[in-house]
Design an enzyme around this catalytic site. Structure first.
Site, PDB file in Angstrom:
ATOM      1  N   GLU A  21       0.820  -1.216   0.000  1.00  9.80           N
ATOM      2  CA  GLU A  21       0.000   0.000   0.000  1.00  9.80           C
ATOM      3  C   GLU A  21       0.853   1.264   0.000  1.00  9.80           C
ATOM      4  O   GLU A  21       0.861   2.042   0.964  1.00  9.80           O
ATOM      5  CB  GLU A  21      -0.938   0.011   1.206  1.00  9.80           C
ATOM      6  CG  GLU A  21      -1.941  -1.114   1.165  1.00  9.80           C
ATOM      7  CD  GLU A  21      -2.869  -1.119   2.374  1.00  9.80           C
ATOM      8  OE1 GLU A  21      -2.568  -0.452   3.367  1.00  9.80           O
ATOM      9  OE2 GLU A  21      -3.900  -1.805   2.305  1.00  9.80           O
ATOM     10  N   GLU A  46      -6.402  -8.325  -0.266  1.00  9.37           N
ATOM     11  CA  GLU A  46      -6.825  -8.320   1.145  1.00  9.37           C
ATOM     12  C   GLU A  46      -8.294  -7.984   1.258  1.00  9.37           C
ATOM     13  O   GLU A  46      -8.758  -7.001   0.664  1.00  9.37           O
ATOM     14  CB  GLU A  46      -6.079  -7.233   1.941  1.00  9.37           C
ATOM     15  CG  GLU A  46      -4.631  -7.466   2.179  1.00  9.37           C
ATOM     16  CD  GLU A  46      -4.006  -6.330   3.002  1.00  9.37           C
ATOM     17  OE1 GLU A  46      -4.735  -5.586   3.682  1.00  9.37           O
ATOM     18  OE2 GLU A  46      -2.776  -6.184   2.936  1.00  9.37           O
TER      19      GLU A  46
END
Ligand code: GLA
Length: 671
Positions: free
Chosen positions: A162, A299
C-alpha cells in the site's frame, strides 16, 4: 482503462502455479512458535488454502542489523508451505523499515504538514524521496530476489505494501506550475520553494495539487526501483503492489497499473447495503486499472475492520463474506485473499479479524472460511485465465481522475460539499442498482470503446482531454457531465466565459454563476427530482431542458430556468447536470441516459446484482442476492455450484449466489 497487449507472458504465468481461484491470506510465520506453524499447515489444508502472502512487514526480522540477514525462518516457512501445496506471494518488506534504519537515517523519516518529523514506532515511517530509504529498499529487494527467485513456491512478487506515505520535509521541496501571481508568491530562488507545509492562511491550491503529483511520482519511482530489480533477477515472475481502495489516494493508480503485471487491491467495505455497492465499485475500479484483465483481491477481512471515525469494530453478518467474495470474483478477481491468516496476539492490530480467529478453528468465522475454500475449489473457471480481451464487458465508463480528487481536496472551492469519491460512488451505485456494469476510464486514455462516458466532478480538464471528449462525442459517443467539471485547466486556472467551460459548448449550455446550496437544503425540480448541494445559473445554447429549477432555488436563479439538459451533437449526445441528484432520482435519470445510448440494462429484482464474467471457454452468469428474502431470476445453463441444469425462473435464496455457465458472453461490444 489501461491499454495492454493481451495476453502478457506474466499473466500467462499465473495459470501455471495455481489453476484454481487463489484462496488464502497474509501470513506472518515470524510471529509464531513451531507448534502453531504446524497447526497452520493443517488448518490451511482443511480450508483449501492455496496461497499465502509472506513477509509484508518483515524487514526487521530479515535484516536485524544493517547488512546482517536472518533467512532461517523464511526458508523454513517457504519450504513448509511448498510441501503443503501452498504458493507464496513474496513481499518486499519496504513499507516498514527497521528501527535501526530510522536511527541511522533520521533525514529519511516522514515530516507532517506542520513540519513535525515523525519517529519510529508504527509502520510506513519513511520518506519516499529520501535517497537513503531508496538505497536500503533496493538492497533488501535484491537480496530477497536473489535468494528466493528460484524457490518453487514463489508465485508472484508483492512489492511494498500500500504505497502511500507522504512527507512534507526538506528533501521533497520542488517547483512547478503554481500560478504564483497572487499574494506575492512569485519565487526568485529555488531555496524559497518548499513542500506545502502549514502556512499562515490559505495555501495556493495549484501548489497543493502539484505536491500531490510530485508525491505520486516519488512513490512511483520507489515502485520502479523494485520492479527493475525483480525483473532483472527473476524474469517471468509476475509483479504486483497492492492498491488500497478506495479510500487512500496518494498516487495515480493509472500510472502505477501501467507498470505492473497484475493489479491487486486491498478492500475493506463499510457496513450496511452501501458496503455491497462499495465492493462492486472497488472491483470495477480494479478491473479497469488492470485494463479489463483479471486482477486479484489481495486483502479483505473476515469481519469488519476498525472504523477509525466511529471508534468500533463491527462484525460482518454471517454469509456476507461469501457474498462479497463472489462480487469481487464476478467482477474479475481471480482470487480471494484475506488480511490475515491468523489473528495476532500482539501489536497495533491485535484485535483485527482473521481467517483463524483468536478463539481458534472452532468458530463461525473459520467454518465460513473452510466452506468458502471448498466451494471455490469447485469453480476453477473463476481463476486467472488466460482470457483474451476483457473479463467483463461494459459499454459504460466513469472517468476516474486523480487530479480531480486532489483538486477537490484543496480548500476554497465554492462549496465544501464537492468531495470527489462520494460523487463517483453516487453515480456508480445508481448504475449498479440498475443492473448496468460500469468500467472506469483514464482521463488521458481512450474512451472510444464505450458508448456512454460519465464525468462527475472532473474539475480540471486540460486542452488535450477536452479535445478527446470532443472527438468522443463527434464519433457518436454519449457523455454525461456534472457541475464544476471542466471549470479549470490542469493547473487549476479557471477557464473563462462559462463555468464548466471545457464542456459548455459540447453540452449546449453556458454556466453563468455557481449557486451552492446550504447544508441540508433541498430543491424540487420541475419533474419532481430532488436536488441538493449545488445549483447554477444555467443558460441553454441549443440544449433541450430535461428538468428546470422552481421557486425554491436560490434567488439568483430564475424559476423555470434549466437545471438538467440534453444536447444532441451530430450522432453524439451530451447530458449536463447543474445540481446534485442522488438515490432513486439519479437512478431514474441514469436509466434515461443509458437507454438513450442504446445500452440495455439487465432486468432484475431490486437488490440482486448481476454480472457476466467471461472465462476461457465461455462465460458465467452470476447473480448475487443482497436482500433478506428469496428472489427469482431468469437463467439457462449449468448451475456450477449445485451441478444441475437450470432453465427459466430460478429462485436465489436470501443472501445467496447463483452461478450459471453459459456458452458465450451475451454482451456485445461497442459500435
Ligand atoms: C491494510 C494493510 C494490512 C492491515 C490492514 C488492516 O490493508 O495492508 O497490513 O493493516 O490494512 O485492515
Amino acid at each position: 482503462m489501461v491499454e495492454r497487449e493481451t495476453p502478457t507472458p506474466a499473466i500467462e504465468a499465473l495459470r501455471r502455479p495455481i489453476s484454481h481461484v487463489w484462496f488464502g491470506g497474509d501470513y506472518n510465520p515470524e510471529q509464531w512458535p513451531e507448534a502453531v506453524l504446524l497447526e497452520d499447515i493443517d488448518l490451511m489444508q482443511q480450508a483449501a488454502v492455496n496461497t499465502a502472502t509472506v513477509g509484508v512487514f518483515s524487514w526487521a526480522a530479515l535484516e536485524p542489523q544493517p547488512g546482517e540477514y536472518d533467512f532461517g525462518w523464511l526458508d523454513a516457512a517457504l519450504d513448509r508451505l511448498h510441501s503443503a501445496g501452498v504458493k507464496v506471494i513474496l513481499a518486499t518488506p519496504t513499507a516498514s523499515p527497521p528501527p535501526w534504519f530510522s536511527r541511522l537515517h533520521p533525514e529519511a523519516l516522514p515530516v507532517t504538514p506542520d513540519g513535525v518529523r515523525l519517529i519510529h514506532g508504527s509502520r510506513d515511517t519513511y520518506n519516499p524521496a529520501a535517497p537513503a530509504y531508496r538505497d536500503a529498499a533496493r538492497r533488501i529487494t535484491r537480496v530477497l530476489a536473489e535468494r528466493y527467485g528460484d524457490h518453487p513456491a514463489l508465485a508472484m512478487w508483492h512489492l511494498h505494501n500500500e504505497y502511500g506515505t507522504v512527507s512534507y520535509g526538506p528533501v521533497t521541496d520542488v517547483a512547478a506550475t503554481w500560478n504564483t501571481a497572487f499574494w506575492s508568491q512569485v519565487y526568485s530562488s529555488w531555496e524559497d520553494i518548499h513542500a506545502p507545509q502549514r502556512t499562515q492562511y490559505i495555501p495556493n491550491p495549484a501548489h497543493l495539487l502539484d505536491f500531490k503529483r510530485f508525491s505520486s511520482d516519488m512513490l512511483l519511482r520507489c515502485l520502479r526501483d523494485q520492479l527493475e530489480i525483480v525483473r532483472e533477477v527473476t524474469p517471468g515472475v509476475p509483479t504486483t503492489t497492492n492498491f488500497m481502495l478506495p479510500t487512500w489516494h496518494h498516487y495515480d493508480e493509472w500510472d502505477f497499473a501501467r507498470e505492473l503485471d497484475v493489479v491487486t487491491i486491498d478492500h475493506y467495505p463499510e457496513d450496511g447495503p452501501s458496503g455491497d455497492a462499495q465492493v462492486a465499485f472497488a472491483a470495477d475500479l480494479a478491473r479497469s486499472f488492470a485494463g479489463g484483465r483479471p486482477w486479484l483481491l489481495m486483502e479483505q477481512a473476515t469481519s469488519l475492520v476498525y472504523d477509525y471515525a466511529g471508534g468500533r469494530m463491527l462484525a460482518k453478518a454471517p454469509g456476507r463474506m461469501r457474498r462479497n467474495t463472489y462480487q469481487y470474483l464476478a467482477r474479475g478477481s481471480f482470487g480471494s485473499l484475506f488480511f490475515q491468516w491468523r489473528a495476532p496476539r500482539v501489536g497495533a492490530e491485535f484485535f483485527h479479524s482473521a481467517m483463524v480467529p483468536h478463539v481458534g478453528p472452532d468458530s463461525r468465522i473459520f467454518r465460513e472460511i473452510r466452506d468458502l475454500g471448498a466451494e471455490l475449489a469447485g469453480v476453477p473457471e473463476l481463476s486467472a485465465g488466460p482470457i483474451e480481451g476483457r473479463v467483463v464487458e461494459s459499454r459504460t465508463a466513469i472517468v476516474w481522475d486523480s487530479t480531480a480528487w486532489w483538486a477537490t481536496e484543496t480548500r476554497m472551492l465554492p462549496s465544501a460539499d464537492v468531495a470527489y469519491l462520494p460523487a463517483l460512488r453516487r453515480v456508480h451505485e445508481a448504475l449498479w442498482r440498475s443492473g448496468v456494469t460500469a468500467d472506469f476510464v483514464d482521463p488521458n486514455g481512450d474512451p472510444s470503446q464505450y458508448d456512454l462516458v460519465l464525468v462527475p466532478s472532473m474539475i480540471a480538464v486540460s486542452d488535450s482531454q477536452r479535445e478527446a471528449f470532443d472527438r468522443f462525442v463527434a464519433n457518436g459517443g454519449h457523455l454525461a457531465v456534472w457541475y464544476l467539471s471542466g471549470s479549470t485547466d490542469e493547473h487549476l486556472r479557471v477557464r473563462e466565459g462559462s463555468y464548466s467551460a471545457a464542456f459548455a459548448e459540447l453540452a449546449g449550455v453556458r454556466v453563468e454563476e455557481h449557486a451552492p446550496l446550504r447544508d441540508g437544503q433541498n430543491l424540487t425540480l420541475s419533474e419532481g427530482t430532488c436536488a441538493s448541494a449545488w445549483s447554477e445559473v444555467l443558460h441553454v445554447r441549443g440544449a433541450e431542458v430535461v428538468a428546470s429549477y422552481g421557486a425554491d432555488a436560490p434567488a439568483v436563479i430564475a424559476p423555470g430556468s434549466a437545471a438538467i439538459t440534453r444536447n444532441v451533437r451530430g450522432s453524439g449526445v451530451v447530458h449536463y447536470f447543474s445540481t446534485r441528484v442522488e438515490g432513486d432520482d439519479l437512478q431514474r435519470h441514469l436509466a434515461r441516459i443509458v437507454a438513450d445510448a442504446g445500452i440495455e440494462a439487465a432486468v432484475l429484482p431490486d437488490g440482486v446484482e448481476h454480472v457476466v464474467r467471461r472465462t476461457k471457454t465461455g462465460a458465467l452468469r452470476i447473480f448475487i442476492n443482497h436482500t433478506e428474502r428469496a428472489q427469482t431470476v431468469r437463467a439457462t445453463g449449468r448451475n456450477v455450484l449445485s451441478n444441475t441444469d437450470v432453465d427459466g425462473d430460478v429462485a436465489v435464496a436470501a443472501g445467496d449466489v447463483l452461478i450459471v455457465r453459459i456458452e458465450t458472453s451475451p454482451e456485445g461490444s461497442r459500435k
